[in-house]
Design an enzyme around this catalytic site. Structure first.
Site, PDB file in Angstrom:
ATOM      1  N   LYS A 196       0.715  -1.300   0.012  1.00  0.00           N
ATOM      2  CA  LYS A 196      -0.018  -0.197  -0.237  1.00  0.00           C
ATOM      3  C   LYS A 196       0.856   1.174   0.029  1.00  0.00           C
ATOM      4  CE  LYS A 196      -3.214   0.054  -0.754  1.00  0.00           C
ATOM      5  NZ  LYS A 196      -3.774  -0.274  -2.028  1.00  0.00           N
TER       6      LYS A 196
ATOM      7  N   GLN B  53      -4.927  -2.881   9.779  1.00  0.00           N
ATOM      8  CA  GLN B  53      -4.631  -3.908   9.120  1.00  0.00           C
ATOM      9  C   GLN B  53      -5.125  -4.991   9.931  1.00  0.00           C
ATOM     10  OE1 GLN B  53      -3.697  -4.706   6.292  1.00  0.00           O
ATOM     11  NE2 GLN B  53      -3.685  -6.599   6.482  1.00  0.00           N
TER      12      GLN B  53
ATOM     13  N   ASP C 255     -10.974   1.763   3.821  1.00  0.00           N
ATOM     14  CA  ASP C 255     -11.573   0.497   3.383  1.00  0.00           C
ATOM     15  C   ASP C 255     -12.980   0.463   2.923  1.00  0.00           C
ATOM     16  OD1 ASP C 255      -9.566  -1.599   3.485  1.00  0.00           O
ATOM     17  OD2 ASP C 255      -9.511  -1.714   5.582  1.00  0.00           O
TER      18      ASP C 255
END
Length: 304
Positions: free
Chosen positions: A53, A97, A120
């Site tokens: 990312k 995460q 997200d």
């Protein structure tokens, strides 16, 4: 018949090229989108994902802010880190995460995220806006879930028609199956979706009726060639570790039997299909959040 490839690597590269242009326009106004990541512990797969990312952000000209905690961190320490990312003006949007340590209530932590900074698109508030059909580009904070949005984008950019199509989604998880059903039935997409799962009677028959099959069950090679309508588009989303290679690396398998390529009209590879799209759409959520913030700033200035 040999299926044409729904190439997520090439499509994600196209999206990132478009994002570079948008980030450059923001930079002209002194705005730098920033993705924050919170990693707890040192799980190899999680670290690899987070590293990817940050690499994606560098490719498009966005900043990235990394926060790491040891695996021994407790709920209070992780909650403090989330609040810090909420308050950091350099962080446009961020991810926590997963998985977190087993002793930590993941839902409690995820609900602490400011919905406007949810990279997200899986915060309960943003999922609720998806249920209500709120436009993600005009709502105060309504990013779309990355994998479902990536799937829709992958189909659209390859000219696979959704309107009027029968779609079978295999798997009812919160990250893919359930939000994907909502996306595909929105006005403009207009697909007819059957959300199947492990308790669906005669799963093969349900899938055989579909023009588009999206497998996200985490069951290796579950979807067989004789389950597929000839010419259907098939997207393989599930990933399961099925052993290790001779070099010691994880050996992974998707949900779709490779022989499906001889029946399907379109097939997303795994890896190289939906995975790169998920990553690209997460960066897109960060850029869109920065654009919304810039628009709100203009409105506040005009109204002052």
């Amino acid at each position: 018949m040999t299926a044409r490839i729904l190439n997520g690597i090439e499509t994600a590269a196209e999206i990132k090229s478009e994002l570079r242009t948008r980030v450059a326009r923001l930079a002209e106004r002194g705005i730098v989108p920033g993705l924050g990541t919170l990693l707890v512990g040192d799980d190899a797969a999680s670290r690899s994902y987070v590293t990817g990312k940050h690499r994606d952000c560098a490719e498009v000209g966005a900043a990235s802010i990394s926060v790491e905690l040891p695996s021994t961190a407790d709920l209070a320490e992780i909650a403090d880190a989330v609040r810090g990312l909420n308050e950091d003006p350099a962080v446009t949007a961020f991810i926590v995460q997963l998985p977190l340590p087993a002793r930590v209530d993941e839902n409690a932590i995820l609900e602490l995220i400011d919905p406007s900074k949810d990279a997200d698109g899986l915060h309960p508030v943003n999922l609720g806006r998806l249920v209500l059909g709120v436009d993600p580009l005009t709502a105060p904070a309504a990013p779309l879930p990355c994998t479902p949005a990536g799937i829709v984008e992958l189909l659209d950019r390859h000219g696979v028609e959704l309107r009027g199509a029968r779609v079978a989604v295999v798997g009812r998880g919160i990250t893919v199956g359930r939000p994907l059903g909502l996306l595909l039935t929105r006005r403009g997409a207009d697909a007819t979706v059957t959300l199947t799962h492990s308790r669906t009677p005669d799963l093969a028959a349900e899938i055989r009726r579909a023009d588009i099959v999206i497998a996200a069950a985490g069951a290796p090679h579950l979807v067989k060639p004789d389950w597929i309508k000839p010419g259907a588009a098939v997207l393989d989303v599930g990933v399961t570790r099925v052993g290790t290679t001779a070099s010691g690396r994880a050996k992974l398998a998707g949900d779709v039997d490779p022989a499906v390529a001889e029946v399907a009209g379109w097939l997303s590879p795994n890896p190289g299909g939906v995975g790169p799209m998920t990553r690209a759409l997460l960066v897109s959520n960060v850029v869109e959040a920065a654009e919304r913030n810039a628009a709100l700033l203009v409105e506040a200035t005009v109204g002052a």
